[in-house]
Motif scaffolding. Sequence first.
Motif, mmCIF file in Angstrom:
data_model
loop_
_atom_site.group_PDB
_atom_site.id
_atom_site.type_symbol
_atom_site.label_atom_id
_atom_site.label_comp_id
_atom_site.label_asym_id
_atom_site.label_seq_id
_atom_site.Cartn_x
_atom_site.Cartn_y
_atom_site.Cartn_z
ATOM 1 N N LEU A 105 0.827 -1.211 0.000
ATOM 2 C CA LEU A 105 0.000 0.000 0.000
ATOM 3 C C LEU A 105 0.859 1.258 0.000
ATOM 4 C CD1 LEU A 105 -2.688 -1.162 2.591
ATOM 5 C CD2 LEU A 105 -2.861 -1.169 0.088
ATOM 6 N N VAL A 106 1.926 1.240 0.784
ATOM 7 C CA VAL A 106 2.821 2.401 0.828
ATOM 8 C C VAL A 106 3.500 2.592 -0.526
ATOM 9 C CG1 VAL A 106 4.891 3.373 1.897
ATOM 10 C CG2 VAL A 106 3.153 2.279 3.310
ATOM 11 N N LEU A 107 3.910 1.510 -1.158
ATOM 12 C CA LEU A 107 4.547 1.617 -2.472
ATOM 13 C C LEU A 107 3.613 2.272 -3.486
ATOM 14 C CD1 LEU A 107 6.877 1.048 -4.444
ATOM 15 C CD2 LEU A 107 5.835 -1.204 -4.843
ATOM 16 N N PHE A 108 2.361 1.826 -3.533
ATOM 17 C CA PHE A 108 1.401 2.434 -4.458
ATOM 18 C C PHE A 108 1.262 3.931 -4.186
ATOM 19 C CE2 PHE A 108 -0.490 -1.890 -5.165
ATOM 20 C CZ PHE A 108 -0.274 -1.911 -6.538
ATOM 21 N N ALA A 109 1.132 4.292 -2.919
ATOM 22 C CA ALA A 109 0.973 5.698 -2.568
ATOM 23 C C ALA A 109 2.197 6.513 -2.974
ATOM 24 C CB ALA A 109 0.710 5.831 -1.066
ATOM 25 N N VAL A 110 3.389 6.001 -2.705
ATOM 26 C CA VAL A 110 4.616 6.731 -3.035
ATOM 27 C C VAL A 110 4.763 6.901 -4.547
ATOM 28 C CG1 VAL A 110 7.153 6.592 -3.004
ATOM 29 C CG2 VAL A 110 5.856 6.177 -0.912
ATOM 30 N N VAL A 111 4.518 5.843 -5.295
ATOM 31 C CA VAL A 111 4.644 5.937 -6.760
ATOM 32 C C VAL A 111 3.664 6.963 -7.311
ATOM 33 C CG1 VAL A 111 4.307 4.684 -8.931
ATOM 34 C CG2 VAL A 111 5.644 3.649 -7.083
ATOM 35 N N PHE A 112 2.421 6.936 -6.845
ATOM 36 C CA PHE A 112 1.456 7.921 -7.324
ATOM 37 C C PHE A 112 1.860 9.336 -6.927
ATOM 38 C CE2 PHE A 112 -1.167 4.289 -8.184
ATOM 39 C CZ PHE A 112 -1.930 4.677 -9.283
ATOM 40 N N LEU A 113 2.366 9.519 -5.726
ATOM 41 C CA LEU A 113 2.824 10.844 -5.308
ATOM 42 C C LEU A 113 3.971 11.338 -6.178
ATOM 43 C CD1 LEU A 113 2.726 10.496 -1.415
ATOM 44 C CD2 LEU A 113 1.364 12.075 -2.788
ATOM 45 N N VAL A 114 4.935 10.479 -6.456
ATOM 46 C CA VAL A 114 6.116 10.889 -7.227
ATOM 47 C C VAL A 114 5.748 11.176 -8.677
ATOM 48 C CG1 VAL A 114 8.351 10.096 -8.092
ATOM 49 C CG2 VAL A 114 7.751 9.734 -5.701
ATOM 50 N N VAL A 115 4.918 10.342 -9.253
ATOM 51 C CA VAL A 115 4.594 10.499 -10.678
ATOM 52 C C VAL A 115 3.590 11.631 -10.904
ATOM 53 C CG1 VAL A 115 3.508 9.362 -12.664
ATOM 54 C CG2 VAL A 115 5.140 8.105 -11.229
ATOM 55 N N LEU A 116 2.546 11.693 -10.082
ATOM 56 C CA LEU A 116 1.494 12.675 -10.312
ATOM 57 C C LEU A 116 1.748 14.021 -9.650
ATOM 58 C CD1 LEU A 116 -1.605 10.339 -9.830
ATOM 59 C CD2 LEU A 116 -0.509 11.026 -11.975
ATOM 60 N N LYS A 117 2.536 14.034 -8.571
ATOM 61 C CA LYS A 117 2.778 15.268 -7.799
ATOM 62 C C LYS A 117 1.465 16.042 -7.625
ATOM 63 C CE LYS A 117 7.570 15.722 -9.331
ATOM 64 N NZ LYS A 117 7.743 14.393 -9.811
ATOM 65 N N PRO A 118 0.485 15.439 -6.946
ATOM 66 C CA PRO A 118 -0.862 16.021 -6.909
ATOM 67 C C PRO A 118 -0.995 17.324 -6.121
ATOM 68 C CG PRO A 118 -0.721 14.130 -5.444
ATOM 69 C CD PRO A 118 0.579 14.204 -6.173
ATOM 70 N N PHE A 119 -0.051 17.599 -5.253
ATOM 71 C CA PHE A 119 -0.131 18.847 -4.468
ATOM 72 C C PHE A 119 1.235 19.312 -4.071
ATOM 73 C CE2 PHE A 119 -1.263 15.088 -1.956
ATOM 74 C CZ PHE A 119 -0.331 15.088 -0.951
#
Length: 138
Positions: free
Chosen positions: A124-138
């Motif tokens: 779960l942490v890996l998915f969250a980190v990858v999405f944060l790094v790739v999308l930079k949502p905020f």
Amino acid sequence: MLVIKALHISLVVAWFAGLFYLPRIFVNLAMVPADSVAERERLLLMANKLFRFMTPLGILAVLLGLWLWLGYGFSGGWLHAKTTLVALLVAYHWHCGRVLKAFQTGGNLRSHVWFRFYNEMPVLVLFAVVFLVVLKPF
């Protein structure tokens, strides 16, 4: 900096391999019957070797991540969230060491079912980190 980034990513992948597999060994250890000493010792040996192997990988991954942070700067809410998740992973890694010690001393009180859920946390942490790094949502 690109070499540092490539090394960081490679070390993170290797560290996560250990974070995925070590708790899976815990599942198997929790299922070992009391009279199966050889199986328990083999799994403990595997877990101990894996933990000793993955710890320097995690340390190097975090250090190179800090190097990147110093090189690129620490800006954006996404990076603060990622750093928090990395701190959570470091705590998880440390806790895995404590769990391993509990198994080695015969002090584990948790069931294989508990470890099956415990095993999912780094995913779960890996998915969250990858999405944060790739999308930079905020």
